[in-house]
Design a protein around this motif. Structure first.
Motif, PDB file in Angstrom:
ATOM      1  N   CYS A 109      43.998  35.820  46.923  1.00 30.54           N
ATOM      2  CA  CYS A 109      43.772  36.336  45.572  1.00 30.54           C
ATOM      3  C   CYS A 109      42.458  37.108  45.522  1.00 30.54           C
ATOM      4  CB  CYS A 109      43.761  35.189  44.573  1.00 30.54           C
ATOM      5  SG  CYS A 109      43.332  35.671  42.878  1.00 30.54           S
ATOM      6  N   PHE A 110      41.417  36.530  46.114  1.00 30.01           N
ATOM      7  CA  PHE A 110      40.106  37.187  46.131  1.00 30.01           C
ATOM      8  C   PHE A 110      40.201  38.559  46.795  1.00 30.01           C
ATOM      9  CE2 PHE A 110      35.897  38.000  47.981  1.00 30.01           C
ATOM     10  CZ  PHE A 110      35.087  37.830  46.870  1.00 30.01           C
ATOM     11  N   GLN A 111      40.935  38.648  47.887  1.00 33.04           N
ATOM     12  CA  GLN A 111      41.121  39.933  48.558  1.00 33.04           C
ATOM     13  C   GLN A 111      41.915  40.896  47.678  1.00 33.04           C
ATOM     14  OE1 GLN A 111      42.899  38.113  52.101  1.00 33.04           O
ATOM     15  NE2 GLN A 111      41.293  39.044  53.349  1.00 33.04           N
ATOM     16  N   GLN A 112      42.965  40.396  47.057  1.00 31.94           N
ATOM     17  CA  GLN A 112      43.849  41.272  46.278  1.00 31.94           C
ATOM     18  C   GLN A 112      43.155  41.859  45.053  1.00 31.94           C
ATOM     19  OE1 GLN A 112      47.617  39.847  44.253  1.00 31.94           O
ATOM     20  NE2 GLN A 112      48.511  40.829  46.049  1.00 31.94           N
ATOM     21  N   ILE A 113      42.254  41.091  44.416  1.00 36.55           N
ATOM     22  CA  ILE A 113      41.558  41.627  43.230  1.00 36.55           C
ATOM     23  C   ILE A 113      40.386  42.520  43.620  1.00 36.55           C
ATOM     24  CG2 ILE A 113      42.247  39.642  41.832  1.00 36.55           C
ATOM     25  CD1 ILE A 113      39.336  38.645  42.004  1.00 36.55           C
ATOM     26  N   GLY A 114      40.108  42.616  44.921  1.00 36.39           N
ATOM     27  CA  GLY A 114      39.024  43.479  45.374  1.00 36.39           C
ATOM     28  C   GLY A 114      37.651  42.852  45.263  1.00 36.39           C
ATOM     29  N   GLY A 115      37.596  41.512  45.216  1.00 37.73           N
ATOM     30  CA  GLY A 115      36.306  40.832  45.133  1.00 37.73           C
ATOM     31  C   GLY A 115      35.677  40.931  43.759  1.00 37.73           C
ATOM     32  N   LEU A 116      34.354  41.008  43.729  1.00 34.07           N
ATOM     33  CA  LEU A 116      33.599  40.941  42.476  1.00 34.07           C
ATOM     34  C   LEU A 116      32.974  42.291  42.122  1.00 34.07           C
ATOM     35  CD1 LEU A 116      31.674  37.602  43.195  1.00 34.07           C
ATOM     36  CD2 LEU A 116      33.983  37.912  42.272  1.00 34.07           C
ATOM     37  N   VAL A 117      32.998  42.612  40.841  1.00 32.83           N
ATOM     38  CA  VAL A 117      32.365  43.827  40.327  1.00 32.83           C
ATOM     39  C   VAL A 117      30.864  43.584  40.210  1.00 32.83           C
ATOM     40  CG1 VAL A 117      32.216  45.390  38.339  1.00 32.83           C
ATOM     41  CG2 VAL A 117      34.439  44.499  39.070  1.00 32.83           C
ATOM     42  N   ARG A 118      30.055  44.563  40.618  1.00 34.05           N
ATOM     43  CA  ARG A 118      28.591  44.410  40.560  1.00 34.05           C
ATOM     44  C   ARG A 118      28.072  44.704  39.150  1.00 34.05           C
ATOM     45  NH1 ARG A 118      28.591  45.911  46.061  1.00 34.05           N
ATOM     46  NH2 ARG A 118      26.946  44.935  47.331  1.00 34.05           N
ATOM     47  N   CYS A 146      38.954  37.210  36.349  1.00 31.67           N
ATOM     48  CA  CYS A 146      40.080  36.433  35.822  1.00 31.67           C
ATOM     49  C   CYS A 146      41.129  37.340  35.182  1.00 31.67           C
ATOM     50  CB  CYS A 146      39.576  35.398  34.823  1.00 31.67           C
ATOM     51  SG  CYS A 146      38.574  34.082  35.563  1.00 31.67           S
ATOM     52  N   HIS A 147      40.678  38.355  34.455  1.00 31.59           N
ATOM     53  CA  HIS A 147      41.625  39.308  33.871  1.00 31.59           C
ATOM     54  C   HIS A 147      42.363  40.079  34.970  1.00 31.59           C
ATOM     55  CE1 HIS A 147      40.659  38.752  29.664  1.00 31.59           C
ATOM     56  NE2 HIS A 147      39.365  38.863  29.921  1.00 31.59           N
ATOM     57  N   LYS A 148      41.653  40.428  36.043  1.00 30.80           N
ATOM     58  CA  LYS A 148      42.289  41.126  37.165  1.00 30.80           C
ATOM     59  C   LYS A 148      43.324  40.232  37.830  1.00 30.80           C
ATOM     60  CE  LYS A 148      42.617  44.851  39.695  1.00 30.80           C
ATOM     61  NZ  LYS A 148      42.981  46.157  39.089  1.00 30.80           N
ATOM     62  N   CYS A 149      43.005  38.942  37.953  1.00 31.66           N
ATOM     63  CA  CYS A 149      43.974  37.988  38.493  1.00 31.66           C
ATOM     64  C   CYS A 149      45.270  38.015  37.693  1.00 31.66           C
ATOM     65  CB  CYS A 149      43.394  36.571  38.463  1.00 31.66           C
ATOM     66  SG  CYS A 149      42.190  36.216  39.740  1.00 31.66           S
ATOM     67  N   ARG A 150      45.147  37.888  36.379  1.00 32.07           N
ATOM     68  CA  ARG A 150      46.344  37.867  35.531  1.00 32.07           C
ATOM     69  C   ARG A 150      47.100  39.187  35.590  1.00 32.07           C
ATOM     70  NH1 ARG A 150      43.339  34.160  32.473  1.00 32.07           N
ATOM     71  NH2 ARG A 150      42.106  35.800  31.511  1.00 32.07           N
ATOM     72  N   GLN A 151      46.365  40.295  35.671  1.00 34.24           N
ATOM     73  CA  GLN A 151      47.015  41.595  35.769  1.00 34.24           C
ATOM     74  C   GLN A 151      47.923  41.671  36.994  1.00 34.24           C
ATOM     75  OE1 GLN A 151      44.553  44.930  36.852  1.00 34.24           O
ATOM     76  NE2 GLN A 151      45.738  46.382  35.617  1.00 34.24           N
ATOM     77  N   LEU A 152      47.514  40.995  38.065  1.00 29.12           N
ATOM     78  CA  LEU A 152      48.266  41.038  39.327  1.00 29.12           C
ATOM     79  C   LEU A 152      49.234  39.868  39.481  1.00 29.12           C
ATOM     80  CD1 LEU A 152      45.393  42.183  41.718  1.00 29.12           C
ATOM     81  CD2 LEU A 152      47.222  43.583  40.714  1.00 29.12           C
TER      82      LEU A 152
END
Length: 342
Positions: free
Chosen positions: A160-169, A178-184
């Motif tokens: 999941c961490f890889q798929q969401i592209g990690g963390l935004v700076r 969390c929103h990116k997780c749900r989007q995917l």
């Protein structure tokens, strides 16, 4: 049974006052991490001495030292320090990864319980327990929603961490993920349970320039994430009954309005911003619980846990930014190998 190996990365700056309680609670876990990378982000207090002592005693603790930038930088600085730690590991060697602050006290079965919940629900991408503050001899809840994992102890499934592209700076990285997780098609969740409730040793948002600055910074973060003003106002009213009473909510809205008036940059992900606003409107009309269930059901068809190539490329770009050649020269890009954990 799949591996339970997990990696912890802890950004750290001047945490001598609290860190031993965190260190003791992690080394006493019923399931300890395979590797715990602690990034000393230029501490000027006793933190380096304490970290050296624990690293000598526990072989799974590795300390990474960074130069002192001269100030604490909540949000972008924390994420940058996190990536400095991640560059020292091969993420594909782990089933789970956790970003953990060093001002916490965790219950003994904290990580074991989170792993069990991950194993029981393959769509669960990120999760945590609930934070409580010590106040006048009692524990007071920080009132975090069930639909988010808490930012001070983010536990992710590696795929999941890889798929969401990690963390935004940026500030609000810990809601954007969390929103990116749900989007995917993934789920994000936290639970208020005895084996998961943990003590947050400092008040939310108070680590840099005090709690009011932290509340104002949160308001900017909401603006950056794309939050609409009506939802933001309702959030500020909800938070106004927490310490510091009333003025905390006012500071949040002030931070949001200042960013809006100055037209500061926003999250460069139009589809996600649209998804966030849709979720927020649903929350206003039907409550967060129903809104979360609705979004999870609508996005179920998007869940594809092995499709990590696109997200891994984004993660690489965030770990090795083009404007920071030094970190590229010092690190090995194989640390985010595009492969599924064993």
């Amino acid at each position: 049974m799949k591996s339970r190996d997990y990696l912890i990365i802890s950004p750290c700056r001047d945490e001598a006052e609290y860190m031993e309680r965190t260190l003791d609670s992690v080394v006493s876990q019923s399931v300890v991490p395979k590797l715990w990378i602690i990034v000393d982000d230029g501490s000027t207090d006793r933190s380096p001495i304490i970290l050296e002592r624990y690293a000598d005693r526990y072989p799974f603790i590795k300390v990474v030292k960074r130069e002192n930038r001269g100030f604490r930088n909540v949000g972008p600085g924390v994420v940058d320090a996190f990536y400095a730690g991640l560059r020292q590991a091969n993420i594909a060697d782990y089933q789970y990864i956790c970003k953990l602050d060093l001002d916490l006290e965790l219950p003994e079965k904290y990580f074991e319980t989170l792993i069990e919940k991950m194993e029981a629900d393959p769509r669960l991408g990120t999760c945590s327990g609930k934070p409580y503050n010590e106040r006048e001899g009692r524990l007071v809840s920080e009132r975090r929603g069930d639909e988010m994992s808490a930012g001070m102890t983010k536990f992710y499934r590696v795929t999941c961490f890889q798929q969401i592209g990690g963390l935004v700076r940026e500030v609000m990285w810990d809601a954007i993920d969390c929103h990116k997780c749900r989007q995917l098609g993934w789920r994000a969740q936290s639970w208020d349970e005895p084996d998961l409730n943990f003590v947050h040793l400092r008040v939310m948002g108070s680590s840099q320039d005090g709690v009011l600055t932290g509340r104002s910074r949160h308001g900017f973060g909401q603006y950056f994430m794309g939050t609409g003003w009506i939802y933001m106002l309702s959030t500020c009213i909800y938070r106004a009954i927490e310490y510091p009473y009333i003025i905390g909510g006012v500071a949040m809205f002030n931070g949001y309005l200042c960013a809006l008036i100055k037209s500061k940059p926003k999250l460069n992900d139009p589809e996600l911003v649209s998804e966030i606003r849709r979720y927020q409107w649903k929350s206003l009309f039907s409550g967060k619980k129903n809104a979360t269930k609705s979004i999870e059901l609508e996005n179920e068809h998007r869940w594809s846990p092995t499709d990590i190539e696109a997200g891994s490329k984004i993660l690489l770009e965030r770990m090795f930014p083009k404007n920071n050649k030094a970190c590229i020269d010092r690190a090995d890009k194989r640390s985010v190998a595009i492969s599924e954990p064993s």
